[in-house]
Design an enzyme around this catalytic site. Sequence first.
Site, PDB file in Angstrom:
ATOM      1  CG  HIS A  87      12.264 -14.973  18.676  1.00  0.00           C
ATOM      2  ND1 HIS A  87      12.985 -14.136  17.854  1.00  0.00           N
ATOM      3  CD2 HIS A  87      11.073 -15.171  18.065  1.00  0.00           C
ATOM      4  CE1 HIS A  87      12.267 -13.852  16.789  1.00  0.00           C
ATOM      5  NE2 HIS A  87      11.101 -14.459  16.884  1.00  0.00           N
TER       6      HIS A  87
ATOM      7  CG  MET B 223       8.238 -17.009  10.780  1.00  0.00           C
ATOM      8  SD  MET B 223       7.461 -16.410   9.281  1.00  0.00           S
ATOM      9  CE  MET B 223       7.662 -14.657   9.470  1.00  0.00           C
ATOM     10  N   GLY B 224      12.615 -17.684  12.880  1.00  0.00           N
ATOM     11  CA  GLY B 224      14.058 -17.513  12.969  1.00  0.00           C
ATOM     12  C   GLY B 224      14.472 -16.066  13.132  1.00  0.00           C
ATOM     13  CB  ALA B 225      15.848 -13.393  12.144  1.00  0.00           C
ATOM     14  CG  LEU B 226      15.682 -17.530  16.955  1.00  0.00           C
ATOM     15  CD1 LEU B 226      16.102 -18.761  17.753  1.00  0.00           C
ATOM     16  CD2 LEU B 226      14.163 -17.444  16.880  1.00  0.00           C
ATOM     17  CG  HIS B 227      14.334 -10.605  18.252  1.00  0.00           C
ATOM     18  ND1 HIS B 227      13.374 -10.656  19.226  1.00  0.00           N
ATOM     19  CD2 HIS B 227      13.666 -10.523  17.072  1.00  0.00           C
ATOM     20  CE1 HIS B 227      12.181 -10.581  18.676  1.00  0.00           C
ATOM     21  NE2 HIS B 227      12.312 -10.528  17.362  1.00  0.00           N
TER      22      HIS B 227
ATOM     23  N   GLY C  45       4.077 -13.960  21.387  1.00  0.00           N
ATOM     24  CA  GLY C  45       4.272 -12.606  21.896  1.00  0.00           C
ATOM     25  C   GLY C  45       3.032 -11.731  21.713  1.00  0.00           C
TER      26      GLY C  45
ATOM     27  CB  SER D  29      12.813 -10.848  12.659  1.00  0.00           C
ATOM     28  OG  SER D  29      12.675 -11.761  13.711  1.00  0.00           O
TER      29      SER D  29
HETATM   30  O1  PAF Z   1       5.079 -14.783  14.680  1.00  0.00           O
HETATM   31  C1  PAF Z   1       5.733 -15.457  13.866  1.00  0.00           C
HETATM   32  O2  PAF Z   1       6.963 -15.481  13.855  1.00  0.00           O
HETATM   33  C2  PAF Z   1       4.995 -16.286  12.826  1.00  0.00           C
HETATM   34  O3  PAF Z   1       3.845 -15.637  12.387  1.00  0.00           O
HETATM   35  C3  PAF Z   1       4.670 -17.709  13.311  1.00  0.00           C
HETATM   36  C4  PAF Z   1       3.712 -17.711  14.486  1.00  0.00           C
HETATM   37  C5  PAF Z   1       5.960 -18.421  13.707  1.00  0.00           C
HETATM   38  C6  PAF Z   1       4.026 -18.507  12.180  1.00  0.00           C
HETATM   39  O4  PAF Z   1       4.859 -18.613  11.068  1.00  0.00           O
END
Ligand code: PAF
Length: 275
Positions: free
Chosen positions: A34, A27-31, A144, A183
């Site tokens: 991710h 869902m972005g806001a990558l760290h 994760g 995030s």
């Molecule tokens: O873990 C997440 O970031 C979300 O639940 C996922 C798996 C991307 C689904 O929106």
Amino acid sequence: MRIVRDTNEMKRIAKSGIRECGFVATMGALHEGHISLIQRAAEENDNVVVSVFVNPTQFLEGEDLDRYPRREKEDIEICACAGVDILYMPQMRNIYFEDEMKILAPKRGGYILEGAGRPGHFDGVLQIVMKLLNIVSPDRAYFGKKDAQQLILIEKMVRDYFMDIEIVGCETVRDCDGLALSSRNVYLDEEQRRRALSISRALRSASELVDKGERDAKRLISAMREILQKGVDEVEYVAVTDRGLNMLEEIKEGESLILVAAKVGETRLIDNIWL
Ligand code: PAF
């Protein structure tokens, strides 16, 4: 790195036979958490596809959908540096339909622990993950272990629907002080962040007790609650389960999980250990 926003284009690319494909849904806001999934996907596949989509259907009324961190520019840079081949960033309108079919989380596993406090959350997670897996068609998808219940339910969905995709569970990445990366950590101020450390401390202490021979779930939970209560504002649950999310009275080594959800201020944090 190619950025794809259109779902049909993503499907076309996937169909045109990219070689072994590893997929990381986010869902972005990558760290760093991710990034470690992306690195594992890169090690084990010829190509890596990452999706960034803040999925509204997994947020309940009153949750943090509107304030969930969105950092498109930074996410693009992180993916480019991490060697991602395709960054898929769909829009709501080209991934959801009106009055569409629903995937429902299983009645028990989807409505305990996280699902008890957030009923319907896993319906939304499974709905979007099913869509993403169908669109990207990866050989392997990486999730994760921090979101243990999510990982277990996705594995179950893939099995129950005979989907030909390997689900790979990856270790939780922690800051050097022990806090599991999330995030949502950006919501914590300095004092709250210090108090949030009681979560990883409680889990570490449970793991040490197990190493010393403690197996009794009740005793482990009460030792953990004692530590948690000194830091967090509210303990939502501490549970000992097997890898199918069945509650356990005794730890079975190699088959158990201890899961915690707690609130610090308004921020809800989860963490766990796999024993
Ligand atoms: O873990 C997440 O970031 C979300 O639940 C996922 C798996 C991307 C689904 O929106």
